[in-house]
Design a protein around this motif. Structure first.
Motif, PDB file in Angstrom:
ATOM      1  N   ASP A 113      36.874  36.436  35.531  1.00 46.20           N
ATOM      2  CA  ASP A 113      37.548  37.612  36.085  1.00 46.20           C
ATOM      3  C   ASP A 113      38.875  37.922  35.399  1.00 46.20           C
ATOM      4  O   ASP A 113      39.473  38.974  35.648  1.00 46.20           O
ATOM      5  CB  ASP A 113      37.825  37.397  37.574  1.00 46.20           C
ATOM      6  CG  ASP A 113      38.682  36.145  37.802  1.00 46.20           C
ATOM      7  OD1 ASP A 113      39.913  36.262  37.893  1.00 46.20           O
ATOM      8  OD2 ASP A 113      38.110  35.050  37.853  1.00 46.20           O
ATOM      9  N   GLY A 117      40.857  41.534  35.327  1.00 45.39           N
ATOM     10  CA  GLY A 117      41.990  41.575  36.251  1.00 45.39           C
ATOM     11  C   GLY A 117      43.301  41.857  35.551  1.00 45.39           C
ATOM     12  O   GLY A 117      44.096  42.696  35.994  1.00 45.39           O
ATOM     13  N   ARG A 120      43.516  45.526  34.345  1.00 47.85           N
ATOM     14  CA  ARG A 120      43.815  46.449  35.433  1.00 47.85           C
ATOM     15  C   ARG A 120      45.278  46.328  35.871  1.00 47.85           C
ATOM     16  O   ARG A 120      45.952  47.345  36.106  1.00 47.85           O
ATOM     17  CB  ARG A 120      42.868  46.190  36.605  1.00 47.85           C
ATOM     18  CG  ARG A 120      41.438  46.622  36.312  1.00 47.85           C
ATOM     19  CD  ARG A 120      40.473  46.252  37.414  1.00 47.85           C
ATOM     20  NE  ARG A 120      40.820  46.844  38.697  1.00 47.85           N
ATOM     21  CZ  ARG A 120      40.025  46.825  39.760  1.00 47.85           C
ATOM     22  NH1 ARG A 120      38.832  46.229  39.679  1.00 47.85           N
ATOM     23  NH2 ARG A 120      40.388  47.391  40.896  1.00 47.85           N
ATOM     24  N   VAL A 233      40.769  40.002  39.778  1.00 46.35           N
ATOM     25  CA  VAL A 233      40.266  41.344  40.111  1.00 46.35           C
ATOM     26  C   VAL A 233      40.641  41.699  41.546  1.00 46.35           C
ATOM     27  O   VAL A 233      41.065  42.818  41.830  1.00 46.35           O
ATOM     28  CB  VAL A 233      38.743  41.412  39.888  1.00 46.35           C
ATOM     29  CG1 VAL A 233      38.179  42.742  40.419  1.00 46.35           C
ATOM     30  CG2 VAL A 233      38.408  41.266  38.417  1.00 46.35           C
ATOM     31  N   ALA A 234      40.492  40.741  42.448  1.00 45.81           N
ATOM     32  CA  ALA A 234      40.876  40.984  43.844  1.00 45.81           C
ATOM     33  C   ALA A 234      42.364  41.254  43.960  1.00 45.81           C
ATOM     34  O   ALA A 234      42.795  42.108  44.755  1.00 45.81           O
ATOM     35  CB  ALA A 234      40.481  39.779  44.698  1.00 45.81           C
ATOM     36  N   ALA A 236      44.234  42.617  41.602  1.00 46.88           N
ATOM     37  CA  ALA A 236      44.429  43.971  41.074  1.00 46.88           C
ATOM     38  C   ALA A 236      44.088  45.020  42.137  1.00 46.88           C
ATOM     39  O   ALA A 236      44.819  46.011  42.314  1.00 46.88           O
ATOM     40  CB  ALA A 236      43.574  44.164  39.836  1.00 46.88           C
ATOM     41  N   GLN A 237      43.013  44.793  42.847  1.00 45.56           N
ATOM     42  CA  GLN A 237      42.628  45.726  43.915  1.00 45.56           C
ATOM     43  C   GLN A 237      43.703  45.764  44.999  1.00 45.56           C
ATOM     44  O   GLN A 237      44.085  46.839  45.475  1.00 45.56           O
ATOM     45  CB  GLN A 237      41.285  45.320  44.490  1.00 45.56           C
ATOM     46  CG  GLN A 237      40.121  45.510  43.544  1.00 45.56           C
ATOM     47  CD  GLN A 237      38.823  44.909  44.056  1.00 45.56           C
ATOM     48  OE1 GLN A 237      38.830  44.041  44.932  1.00 45.56           O
ATOM     49  NE2 GLN A 237      37.705  45.371  43.517  1.00 45.56           N
ATOM     50  N   ALA A 238      44.209  44.594  45.368  1.00 43.19           N
ATOM     51  CA  ALA A 238      45.224  44.523  46.428  1.00 43.19           C
ATOM     52  C   ALA A 238      46.507  45.235  46.035  1.00 43.19           C
ATOM     53  O   ALA A 238      47.210  45.780  46.894  1.00 43.19           O
ATOM     54  CB  ALA A 238      45.505  43.062  46.775  1.00 43.19           C
ATOM     55  N   GLY A 240      46.645  47.843  44.044  1.00 43.73           N
ATOM     56  CA  GLY A 240      46.374  49.248  43.739  1.00 43.73           C
ATOM     57  C   GLY A 240      46.144  49.540  42.269  1.00 43.73           C
ATOM     58  O   GLY A 240      46.445  50.635  41.799  1.00 43.73           O
ATOM     59  N   CYS A 241      45.601  48.576  41.541  1.00 42.43           N
ATOM     60  CA  CYS A 241      45.355  48.745  40.109  1.00 42.43           C
ATOM     61  C   CYS A 241      43.846  48.895  39.835  1.00 42.43           C
ATOM     62  O   CYS A 241      43.040  48.290  40.511  1.00 42.43           O
ATOM     63  CB  CYS A 241      45.875  47.551  39.331  1.00 42.43           C
ATOM     64  SG  CYS A 241      47.652  47.279  39.534  1.00 42.43           S
TER      65      CYS A 241
END
Length: 241
Positions: A113, A117, A120, A233-234, A236-238, A240-241
């Motif tokens: 990942d 990650g 992003r 990746v998680a 990055a999501q958290a 806002g990317c």
């Protein structure tokens, strides 16, 4: 804990174990050497032995028992000691061969990942290792593994070893930032505890097989870090990317 990253400009990363899989990479590098000399120890076990000397070696510098020594040199000393532990006559091994084995730490694969990650996260933040690795080693590893750093920070930049607070604070200053404008990303709770004391934001990710299938440490976050994710990746999501 309130997760306000509005002031954060830079994400600083632990590298060995957090971004790259050191155990598998070191085992891969030492396997032919051990086999050629009929050393029966499994390569992954030898990697663990070598790594076990990592903290004591850095502590000798942190405590002032010896002057500053970059990690590349400590790793080479530790390699010699680990080979002696398994019964090799290290004096009979050419230094060039030992130095080549030591480059294993610059040829480690990223976790599956990591590249996605980091890519992003780079869309929103500057990225840098805040690692105990030396500048040359971190640069070579970044080229090997494709790590998209904007700069190299950490131990050699500050001439201190984590978890000394100066490693985190000095890295932020070298980047032209205040500690509160930097978030530390690590798979090790002790690293984040020190980063928080230094005034950095904290991001924990789980790497439950860093030390192999029997890992017993850092299986989960043990504090209220600002962000917790299963992988980059998680994270990055958290963010806002």
């Amino acid at each position: 804990m309130e997760r306000d990253f509005s002031e954060v400009k830079l994400l600083g990363f632990d590298v060995f174990g957090t971004v790259v899989d050191w155990r598998s990479g070191v085992a891969r590098a030492v396997a032919p050497f051990l086999e050629a000399r009929d050393i029966a120890i499994p390569p992954a076990e030898f990697a663990d032995r070598w790594r076990a000397l990592y903290e004591p070696a850095m502590e000798s510098v942190r405590s002032g028992k010896r002057p500053w020594v970059p990690l590349n040199e400590l790793n080479l000393e530790n390699l010699v000691a680990a080979l002696a532990e398994v019964g090799l006559d290290v004096a009979a091994i050419p230094m060039e061969e030992l130095e080549e084995i030591n480059k294993a730490w610059e040829r480690l694969d990223p976790w599956t990942d990591s590249i996605e990650g980091l890519t992003r996260l780079k869309s929103k933040y500057k990225l840098a290792p805040i690692s105990n690795g030396d500048i040359g080693g971190m640069t070579n590893l970044a080229r090997f593994a494709g790590l998209p750093w904007d700069m190299i920070l950490g131990a050699e930049v500050t001439r201190t070893y984590k978890p000394q607070l100066a490693t985190y604070i000095g890295s932020a200053r070298k980047a032209g930032l205040e500690p509160g404008q930097v978030a530390m990303v690590a798979a090790h709770n002790y690293d984040l505890a020190a980063a928080r004391r230094a005034g950095l934001k904290t991001v924990f990710i789980t790497r439950t097989t860093e030390h192999g299938p029997g890992q017993k440490t850092d299986l989960q976050a043990d504090s209220d870090w600002h962000v917790v994710g299963n992988d980059l990746v998680a994270v990055a999501q958290a963010l806002g990317c």
